[in-house]
Scaffold this motif. Structure first.
Motif, PDB file in Angstrom:
ATOM      1  N   ASP A 155       0.840  -1.195   0.000  1.00 26.02           N
ATOM      2  CA  ASP A 155       0.000   0.000   0.000  1.00 26.02           C
ATOM      3  C   ASP A 155       0.877   1.248   0.000  1.00 26.02           C
ATOM      4  O   ASP A 155       1.880   1.309   0.710  1.00 26.02           O
ATOM      5  CB  ASP A 155      -0.894   0.053   1.246  1.00 26.02           C
ATOM      6  N   ILE A 176      -6.296  10.347  -9.885  1.00 23.46           N
ATOM      7  CA  ILE A 176      -6.976   9.048  -9.974  1.00 23.46           C
ATOM      8  C   ILE A 176      -7.217   8.670 -11.432  1.00 23.46           C
ATOM      9  O   ILE A 176      -6.971   7.523 -11.830  1.00 23.46           O
ATOM     10  CB  ILE A 176      -8.288   9.057  -9.173  1.00 23.46           C
ATOM     11  N   LEU A 207      -3.944   7.516 -12.918  1.00 25.12           N
ATOM     12  CA  LEU A 207      -3.576   6.189 -12.411  1.00 25.12           C
ATOM     13  C   LEU A 207      -4.368   5.075 -13.087  1.00 25.12           C
ATOM     14  O   LEU A 207      -3.847   3.975 -13.283  1.00 25.12           O
ATOM     15  CB  LEU A 207      -3.828   6.110 -10.907  1.00 25.12           C
ATOM     16  N   GLU A 208      -5.603   5.342 -13.424  1.00 23.21           N
ATOM     17  CA  GLU A 208      -6.468   4.312 -13.988  1.00 23.21           C
ATOM     18  C   GLU A 208      -6.520   4.335 -15.512  1.00 23.21           C
ATOM     19  O   GLU A 208      -7.184   3.494 -16.115  1.00 23.21           O
ATOM     20  CB  GLU A 208      -7.872   4.454 -13.415  1.00 23.21           C
ATOM     21  N   LEU A 252      -4.123  -3.871  -9.198  1.00 17.86           N
ATOM     22  CA  LEU A 252      -4.119  -2.537  -8.589  1.00 17.86           C
ATOM     23  C   LEU A 252      -5.485  -2.189  -8.029  1.00 17.86           C
ATOM     24  O   LEU A 252      -6.507  -2.591  -8.568  1.00 17.86           O
ATOM     25  CB  LEU A 252      -3.774  -1.471  -9.632  1.00 17.86           C
ATOM     26  N   SER A 253      -5.475  -1.418  -6.956  1.00 20.09           N
ATOM     27  CA  SER A 253      -6.714  -0.794  -6.491  1.00 20.09           C
ATOM     28  C   SER A 253      -6.378   0.609  -6.004  1.00 20.09           C
ATOM     29  O   SER A 253      -5.338   0.840  -5.392  1.00 20.09           O
ATOM     30  CB  SER A 253      -7.398  -1.613  -5.400  1.00 20.09           C
ATOM     31  N   VAL A 254      -7.267   1.539  -6.340  1.00 19.11           N
ATOM     32  CA  VAL A 254      -7.087   2.946  -5.990  1.00 19.11           C
ATOM     33  C   VAL A 254      -8.307   3.370  -5.183  1.00 19.11           C
ATOM     34  O   VAL A 254      -9.429   3.263  -5.663  1.00 19.11           O
ATOM     35  CB  VAL A 254      -6.957   3.819  -7.265  1.00 19.11           C
ATOM     36  N   THR A 276      -5.102   5.992  -1.617  1.00 22.73           N
ATOM     37  CA  THR A 276      -4.353   4.780  -1.295  1.00 22.73           C
ATOM     38  C   THR A 276      -4.240   3.937  -2.558  1.00 22.73           C
ATOM     39  O   THR A 276      -5.243   3.554  -3.150  1.00 22.73           O
ATOM     40  CB  THR A 276      -5.049   3.966  -0.190  1.00 22.73           C
ATOM     41  N   LEU A 277      -3.005   3.659  -2.948  1.00 25.43           N
ATOM     42  CA  LEU A 277      -2.733   2.789  -4.080  1.00 25.43           C
ATOM     43  C   LEU A 277      -2.269   1.451  -3.512  1.00 25.43           C
ATOM     44  O   LEU A 277      -1.295   1.395  -2.763  1.00 25.43           O
ATOM     45  CB  LEU A 277      -1.641   3.390  -4.968  1.00 25.43           C
ATOM     46  N   SER A 278      -2.973   0.384  -3.855  1.00 25.48           N
ATOM     47  CA  SER A 278      -2.620  -0.957  -3.389  1.00 25.48           C
ATOM     48  C   SER A 278      -2.214  -1.816  -4.574  1.00 25.48           C
ATOM     49  O   SER A 278      -2.867  -1.783  -5.620  1.00 25.48           O
ATOM     50  CB  SER A 278      -3.791  -1.614  -2.672  1.00 25.48           C
ATOM     51  N   ALA A 303       4.579  -0.787  -6.831  1.00 28.23           N
ATOM     52  CA  ALA A 303       3.942   0.350  -6.145  1.00 28.23           C
ATOM     53  C   ALA A 303       4.852   1.581  -6.181  1.00 28.23           C
ATOM     54  O   ALA A 303       4.406   2.691  -6.510  1.00 28.23           O
ATOM     55  CB  ALA A 303       3.602  -0.021  -4.709  1.00 28.23           C
TER      56      ALA A 303
END
Length: 191
Positions: A20, A61, A64-65, A114-116, A126-128, A141
């Motif tokens: 994370d 965001i 990132l996506e 990935l999860s944002v 939070t970037l996981s 990460a």
């Protein structure tokens, strides 16, 4: 029976590691110049100036996506072999499947890892990263954050140069004293 099934599943399931990273988007600093825009709202709209929001959380965001960002990241970090390690023949240094995985399938595979998440109250992101290897989860990460910072910085510089050019053009064209004052304030805030 349930305990035996749960135990066998736990032993046979692949281990996943999670890394994370907490991101804090940059806040707009030059509020003084933009408050001058508020005083001359109609004039500011005439030159195409927009009053920005307090942060660029949505932009971070979205970047990132985005498929473009992820495709570039996969290429720069040479992640195809890691994303599709079950299809990579290490001995022959070649793909064991034909055709090899595409860029689109690599983007989907990375997105699945990935999860944002956005914390609305604080504005922190939070970037996981979930990976079967702890070092790889940490590396991905950290490298995503590094590349994101670089891309957003370069984009902010390019946008600022465009705004400065536009403001200088408008300043050369206008003769209204109030409008010149607003344009000078905006130009000063961009430098």
């Amino acid at each position: 029976l349930s305990t035996a099934i749960a135990l066998s599943y736990a032993i046979q399931s692949p281990k996943m590691f999670k890394s994370d990273t907490l991101l804090a988007p940059v806040q707009v600093k030059n509020k003084g110049a933009y408050s001058a825009l508020g005083q001359f709202g109609g004039l500011a709209r005439m030159v195409g100036a927009e009053i920005p929001s307090d942060s660029n959380v949505e932009h971070v965001i979205a970047t990132l996506e985005s498929r473009k960002f992820l495709a570039r990241f996969i290429k720069d970090e040479k992640l195809m072999k890691e994303l599709f390690e079950e299809n990579w023949d290490v001995g022959n240094q070649a793909w064991s499947i034909d055709p090899p995985p595409s860029e689109q399938s690599a983007i989907r595979a990375l997105k699945s890892k990935l999860s944002v998440d956005l914390e609305r109250r604080s504005g922190l992101i939070t970037l996981s990263v979930d990976w079967s290897n702890t070092q790889m989860a940490t590396k991905v990460a950290n490298q995503i954050v590094k590349q994101l910072n670089g891309q957003l910085r370069d984009q902010a510089i390019a946008d600022s140069k465009k705004r400065i050019g536009y403001l200088e053009q408008e300043l050369a064209k206008t003769t209204l004293q109030d409008m010149r004052a607003v344009l000078y304030n905006l130009l000063e805030s961009e430098n």
